[in-house]
Write a protein that holds these residues in place. Structure first.
Motif, short mmCIF file in Angstrom:
data_model
loop_
_atom_site.label_atom_id
_atom_site.label_comp_id
_atom_site.label_asym_id
_atom_site.label_seq_id
_atom_site.Cartn_x
_atom_site.Cartn_y
_atom_site.Cartn_z
N MET A 125 45.56 35.35 50.19
CA MET A 125 46.70 34.44 50.23
C MET A 125 47.25 34.17 48.82
O MET A 125 48.45 34.01 48.64
CB MET A 125 46.30 33.12 50.89
CG MET A 125 45.91 33.25 52.34
SD MET A 125 45.27 31.70 53.00
CE MET A 125 44.92 32.19 54.70
N ASN A 126 46.36 34.14 47.85
CA ASN A 126 46.79 33.93 46.47
C ASN A 126 47.08 35.23 45.74
O ASN A 126 47.80 35.23 44.73
CB ASN A 126 45.72 33.16 45.69
CG ASN A 126 45.71 31.67 46.04
OD1 ASN A 126 46.73 31.11 46.44
ND2 ASN A 126 44.56 31.03 45.87
N PHE A 127 46.50 36.34 46.24
CA PHE A 127 46.65 37.63 45.55
C PHE A 127 47.06 38.70 46.57
O PHE A 127 46.31 39.67 46.79
CB PHE A 127 45.35 38.01 44.84
CG PHE A 127 44.88 36.97 43.86
CD1 PHE A 127 45.42 36.93 42.57
CD2 PHE A 127 43.94 36.02 44.22
CE1 PHE A 127 45.00 35.97 41.67
CE2 PHE A 127 43.52 35.06 43.32
CZ PHE A 127 44.05 35.03 42.04
N PRO A 128 48.22 38.58 47.19
CA PRO A 128 48.62 39.54 48.22
C PRO A 128 48.83 40.94 47.68
O PRO A 128 48.77 41.92 48.43
CB PRO A 128 49.93 38.95 48.76
CG PRO A 128 50.45 38.09 47.66
CD PRO A 128 49.24 37.52 46.99
N GLU A 129 49.07 41.06 46.37
CA GLU A 129 49.30 42.37 45.77
C GLU A 129 47.99 43.10 45.47
O GLU A 129 48.02 44.29 45.14
CB GLU A 129 50.12 42.22 44.48
CG GLU A 129 49.36 41.64 43.29
CD GLU A 129 49.05 40.15 43.39
OE1 GLU A 129 48.30 39.64 42.53
OE2 GLU A 129 49.58 39.50 44.31
N ASP A 130 46.86 42.43 45.59
CA ASP A 130 45.55 43.02 45.31
C ASP A 130 44.91 43.43 46.63
O ASP A 130 44.37 42.60 47.35
CB ASP A 130 44.67 42.02 44.56
CG ASP A 130 43.36 42.63 44.07
OD1 ASP A 130 42.93 43.66 44.64
OD2 ASP A 130 42.75 42.08 43.13
N PRO A 164 39.82 38.75 41.56
CA PRO A 164 41.10 39.47 41.63
C PRO A 164 41.69 39.78 40.26
O PRO A 164 41.38 39.13 39.25
CB PRO A 164 41.99 38.50 42.41
CG PRO A 164 41.03 37.72 43.26
CD PRO A 164 39.83 37.54 42.39
N ALA A 165 42.57 40.77 40.27
CA ALA A 165 43.10 41.34 39.04
C ALA A 165 44.12 40.43 38.36
O ALA A 165 44.73 39.56 38.97
CB ALA A 165 43.74 42.69 39.34
N GLY A 166 44.29 40.69 37.06
CA GLY A 166 45.33 40.04 36.28
C GLY A 166 44.99 38.65 35.81
O GLY A 166 45.88 37.90 35.42
N GLN A 167 43.70 38.31 35.79
CA GLN A 167 43.30 36.94 35.51
C GLN A 167 42.20 36.88 34.46
O GLN A 167 41.61 37.88 34.07
CB GLN A 167 42.79 36.27 36.80
CG GLN A 167 43.68 36.42 38.00
CD GLN A 167 45.03 35.79 37.82
OE1 GLN A 167 45.14 34.69 37.28
NE2 GLN A 167 46.08 36.47 38.27
N ARG A 168 41.90 35.67 34.07
CA ARG A 168 40.70 35.35 33.31
C ARG A 168 40.01 34.23 34.08
O ARG A 168 40.61 33.20 34.37
CB ARG A 168 41.05 34.90 31.89
CG ARG A 168 39.85 34.64 30.99
CD ARG A 168 40.31 34.16 29.62
NE ARG A 168 41.01 35.20 28.88
CZ ARG A 168 41.80 34.96 27.85
NH1 ARG A 168 42.02 33.72 27.45
NH2 ARG A 168 42.39 35.96 27.21
N TRP A 169 38.75 34.44 34.47
CA TRP A 169 38.03 33.50 35.32
C TRP A 169 36.94 32.80 34.52
O TRP A 169 36.17 33.45 33.81
CB TRP A 169 37.41 34.23 36.52
CG TRP A 169 38.44 34.87 37.40
CD1 TRP A 169 38.93 36.14 37.31
CD2 TRP A 169 39.12 34.26 38.50
NE1 TRP A 169 39.87 36.37 38.29
CE2 TRP A 169 40.00 35.23 39.04
CE3 TRP A 169 39.05 33.00 39.09
CZ2 TRP A 169 40.82 34.98 40.13
CZ3 TRP A 169 39.87 32.74 40.19
CH2 TRP A 169 40.74 33.72 40.69
N TYR A 170 36.84 31.48 34.68
CA TYR A 170 35.91 30.65 33.91
C TYR A 170 34.88 30.03 34.85
O TYR A 170 35.24 29.37 35.83
CB TYR A 170 36.67 29.53 33.19
CG TYR A 170 37.73 29.99 32.22
CD1 TYR A 170 37.48 29.97 30.84
CD2 TYR A 170 38.97 30.44 32.65
CE1 TYR A 170 38.45 30.39 29.94
CE2 TYR A 170 39.95 30.85 31.76
CZ TYR A 170 39.68 30.82 30.41
OH TYR A 170 40.66 31.23 29.52
N SER A 192 42.94 43.71 33.31
CA SER A 192 43.39 45.07 33.61
C SER A 192 43.19 45.44 35.07
O SER A 192 44.01 46.18 35.64
CB SER A 192 42.66 46.08 32.72
OG SER A 192 41.26 45.99 32.89
N LYS A 193 42.13 44.97 35.71
CA LYS A 193 41.88 45.29 37.11
C LYS A 193 40.88 44.30 37.70
O LYS A 193 40.10 43.67 36.99
CB LYS A 193 41.35 46.71 37.27
CG LYS A 193 40.00 46.94 36.63
CD LYS A 193 39.50 48.37 36.89
CE LYS A 193 38.10 48.56 36.30
NZ LYS A 193 37.57 49.93 36.59
#
Length: 347
Positions: A125-130, A164-170, A192-193
């Protein structure tokens, strides 16, 4: 916007089984799609006798259902969370984190009530392109900021979690010695992925990650929501790969039926390698509150600031707490309220 504007629901009479634990995540996400965000499953299972391991893992999921209750049928074995030491510890860990995050959760419910947003969401729902998110049904998110990756398999002590891609997760963990009660660290970079990552997860732990680009309001955990509302606020910002973060806060008395008196604030962070700013803009304030804002934490800062000021007032060195290992800086003891317009700058 559905009947969920006015109502809440539970997912039905489930069983104390591992399959029902896992499927509860699907049900909670489904009902959010249907417009009923205040939804939860019977924690530890309603039918059949639960086990210590299952109950531990279930509270680590259920503490982050929008609607939380431990409930079972007449004649089943007792399953109060204090009956096993491991379940009690898992419960304290998970429920203390839930209470710490209540200001963010409450803001999500305001958005659900007024705009039809979903509180609990599947990753797709948050990353439909992934495309990799489509088949993931044992992780879920609160809004677009918090990712939960629990253990839902018997005997497992790790989770192969997808980021999911395109992020930085903490990574986000409770820490009673930290000024805001939580510790944050940059754990996974998916600029990057998207990546799968194996997360060690002992019986009394779960996994929570904050998405870069988010600002979430926090308060201290307490025994009741009434007491928690009296504790100081902190604001936690996690920078995205482009050095930005956004968020909001909704606050009212927690009792009114008509939304006539409330505070609405928007947050924006912009930073680079040498300087940055955090701004709080009051959108509406018809609610009288003196709730204090003590700390602002910025995660994703590589270099220690040498100076900072808030609303033109210089901060002392003791108020600028840099954690090199976590790449985070805390601006502490700010003496603000949540209804203040704020301009915090550092360099």
């Amino acid at each position: 916007i559905s009947t969920g504007v006015h109502s809440a629901k539970w997912t039905g009479d489930n069983g104390a089984t591992w399959n029902d634990l896992k499927s509860s995540i699907i049900s909670v996400v489904d009902f959010n799609m249907f417009g009923v965000p205040m939804i939860g499953a019977d924690i530890c299972g309603f039918i059949f006798d639960t086990t210590e391991e299952l109950c531990s893992r279930w509270i680590e999921v259920g503490a982050f259902y929008p609607f939380v209750r431990n409930h079972n049928t007449l004649g089943a074995a007792p399953q109060e969370l204090y009956l096993w030491d491991s379940v009690a510890e898992a419960s304290r860990n998970a429920l203390n984190m839930r209470y710490t995050l209540l200001p963010y959760l409450y803001t999500l419910f305001y958005n659900a009530n007024t705009a039809g947003d979903m509180v609990a969401r599947a990753l797709w729902m948050n990353f439909p392109e992934d495309a990799s998110t489509v088949g993931i049904d044992s992780q879920f998110m609160w809004g677009n900021a918090l990712l939960f990756s629990p253990v839902v398999t018997q005997g497992a002590t790790s989770v192969n979690a997808y980021f999911p891609a395109g992020q930085r997760w903490y990574s986000l963990q409770l820490n009673s010695s930290a000024v805001a009660g939580v510790t944050v660290a940059s754990a996974v970079d998916t600029t990057s992925k998207g990546v799968f990552k194996n997360l060690y997860t002992p019986l009394t732990a779960t996994n929570i990650h904050l998405r870069g680009g988010s600002v979430v309001p926090l308060q201290q955990a307490a025994m009741t929501t009434t007491l928690a509302r009296k504790t100081p606020f902190s604001l936690l910002a996690a920078l995205c790969p482009y050095g930005k973060a956004f968020g909001s806060l909704f606050l009212d008395d927690g009792e009114q039926v008509e939304l006539s008196s409330f505070l609405s604030v928007s947050y924006l962070v912009q930073a680079d390698s040498s300087s940055g700013s955090f701004t709080a803009t009051v959108n509406k304030n018809t609610y009288s509150t003196s709730a204090s804002l003590s700390n602002i934490i910025i995660a994703g800062i590589e270099n220690a600031p040498s100076s900072a000021s808030v609303n033109g007032r210089a901060l002392s060195s003791s108020q600028i707490l840099f954690d090199a290992a976590a790449s985070a800086v805390t601006f502490a003891e700010l003496g603000l309220t949540v209804s203040d317009t704020i301009v915090l700058t550092w360099k």
